[in-house]
Design an enzyme around this catalytic site. Structure first.
Site, mmCIF file in Angstrom:
data_model
loop_
_atom_site.group_PDB
_atom_site.id
_atom_site.type_symbol
_atom_site.label_atom_id
_atom_site.label_comp_id
_atom_site.label_asym_id
_atom_site.label_seq_id
_atom_site.Cartn_x
_atom_site.Cartn_y
_atom_site.Cartn_z
ATOM 1 N N ARG A 280 0.800 -1.337 0.121
ATOM 2 C CA ARG A 280 -0.086 0.202 0.154
ATOM 3 C C ARG A 280 0.771 1.084 0.026
ATOM 4 O O ARG A 280 0.578 2.270 -0.667
ATOM 5 C CB ARG A 280 -1.085 -0.203 1.278
ATOM 6 C CG ARG A 280 -1.874 1.014 1.319
ATOM 7 C CD ARG A 280 -2.897 0.777 2.510
ATOM 8 N NE ARG A 280 -2.244 0.876 3.546
ATOM 9 C CZ ARG A 280 -2.886 1.308 4.835
ATOM 10 N NH1 ARG A 280 -4.123 2.022 4.649
ATOM 11 N NH2 ARG A 280 -2.229 1.555 5.764
ATOM 12 N N CYS A 352 -26.882 -3.230 -6.673
ATOM 13 C CA CYS A 352 -28.147 -3.435 -5.999
ATOM 14 C C CYS A 352 -28.050 -4.179 -4.576
ATOM 15 O O CYS A 352 -28.169 -5.233 -4.292
ATOM 16 C CB CYS A 352 -29.240 -4.554 -6.962
ATOM 17 S SG CYS A 352 -30.551 -4.810 -6.306
#
Length: 436
Positions: A280, A352
């Site tokens: 990272r 959704c």
């Protein structure tokens, strides 16, 4: 607040040329983070953070080596130009392996061998960082006499989320520190030489906890003895996501590890290489997810900016409640005034799922973010998205994987094409009996 350019290229131009959602990486930020770690002799990139082969090639050109956690990552590294081991056809070293690179351009780091990974390790002679005792036996049966690194779980861990904590009894990662003598006996049965030690306690760890790893590794190193030639500080270097986050003092961090290394060198009577394993840290700040605002809607007292990217593109908020800074880029390509009115908004995606919210905390609690008043068609730029962004993407809701662009030498270069909709289900098959 406003972001009209990335690496000197207008956001509007990027969105219009490549479409959205779009991942963009600023090369210069990656190069800067590599330079930050120049004191360490070996910088080993944890490619799982962002594994596009163009990114791998970029870091390779800076002298960075990589680790791989799967068969697929081994082949990615090879495709990017890394030598997997002494038996790789691209290896220019001695055929008998006597001149094998002590840095190991690629190290396989995992807690298991699946069959494909073990086959590749045996085929190319990949150096392994073993995270489970059983792996010693499995490697020994295929590659007796190999040199290995042991990943040790020191009995404690830390991280920005419990889900990124990789140490302690609740973590699956590493060899439990009390099992080191047993592992050394296993290694001896197969003539395996333990040449490296590695510890990693979590992603986003603070300086206090990172420093504790030094003492834990030194204790294990005295058990292993002078066969060691490399010690690894692991990863976990924190990245500032919020404006008030402070950067780790890398000079102090290096001095802690260098002191540990020097004591062990005195004890063993020979030099030790000191590795650091950033993932990272190298890529997070370089990455931006450009997404178009498609709807602005009111739900009771909440105002939503709904964009065309969802957790299929960036999963960190729904997984960890991770915070990402955000900015607006206008259709006109001009930044608004410094005193532009802001409003508290919730930023959500198209999926959704009620959890498809980019402004949430761990546990799924929705939060507001103060952002400039925007309109449909403007772009929302999610910042610090280079690590565990595209790498964790999925096709949920049959959404295509986003394109990736690298700002290389000041120009945008497409490094991954947007997935075609039909590619999503191209590998699926309907049995003949269902076609009748």
């Amino acid at each position: 607040m406003w972001q009209q350019e990335i690496g000197g290229v207008p956001v509007r131009d990027l969105a219009q040329q490549f479409g959205t959602p779009l991942y963009v990486y600023d090369e210069q930020l990656i190069l800067q983070r590599i330079q930050d770690l120049a004191q360490f002799e070996v910088v080993r990139y944890a490619q799982k953070a962002c594994s596009n082969i163009a990114i791998l090639r970029l870091v390779q050109q800076q002298g960075v080596v990589v680790d791989a956690v799967s068969a697929g990552e081994l082949l990615r590294a090879q495709a990017a130009g890394f030598v997997l081991g002494p038996h790789d056809p691209a290896n220019k070293l001695a055929k008998d392996g006597s001149a094998a690179d002590p840095h190991h351009q690629v190290v396989y780091t995992a807690d298991i061998f699946d069959s494909e990974a073990l086959d590749l390790v045996a085929k190319y002679g990949v150096h392994c960082n073993l995270g489970s005792p059983d792996m010693i036996n499995q490697l020994g049966e295929r590659c007796p006499g190999a040199r290995v690194t042991l990943r040790i779980n020191p009995g404690f861990g830390h991280g920005h989320s419990q889900k990124t904590n990789t140490g302690g009894a609740q973590s699956k990662h590493g060899i439990w520190h009390e099992q080191v003598p047993d592992c050394l006996q296993r290694a001896a049965r197969f003539g395996i030489k333990v040449s490296g030690l590695h510890m990693h306690i979590g992603s986003g760890t603070d300086m206090e906890h990172l420093s504790q790893v030094c003492g834990a590794l030194e204790k294990v190193a005295t058990q292993v003895g002078p066969s060691l030639t490399t010690i690894s500080a692991g990863g976990g270097l924190p990245t500032p996501y919020r404006s008030d986050d402070t950067r780790i003092n890398l000079d102090d961090y290096f001095q802690l590890w260098d002191a540990t290394r020097r004591r062990l060198q005195d004890q063993f009577g020979h030099p030790l290489l000191l590795e650091v394993e950033p993932g990272r840290y190298l890529v997070a700040e370089s990455g931006y997810l450009i997404t178009e605002i498609r709807t602005i809607k009111e739900m009771g007292s909440n105002r939503f900016y709904l964009v065309d990217a969802g957790f299929n593109n960036l999963a960190r908020p729904i997984l960890y409640g991770a915070y990402h800074p955000m900015a607006i880029a206008t259709q006109e390509g001009k930044a608004g005034p410094a005193n532009v009115p802001t409003q508290p908004v919730v930023v959500g995606g198209p999926l959704c799922e009620s959890g498809d919210i980019f402004t949430q905390t761990e546990g799924g609690f929705v939060q507001h973010r103060d952002l400039p008043v925007a309109k449909v068609g403007d772009w929302l730029v999610i910042q610090c998205a280079g690590a565990y962004g595209h790498a964790m993407s999925s096709n949920y809701n049959s959404k295509p994987l986003a394109a990736e662009v690298l700002i290389h030498q000041g120009k945008p270069c497409l490094i991954r094409s947007r997935q075609d909709l039909r590619q999503i289900f191209a590998d699926e098959q309907i049995p003949a009996t269902l076609l009748n």
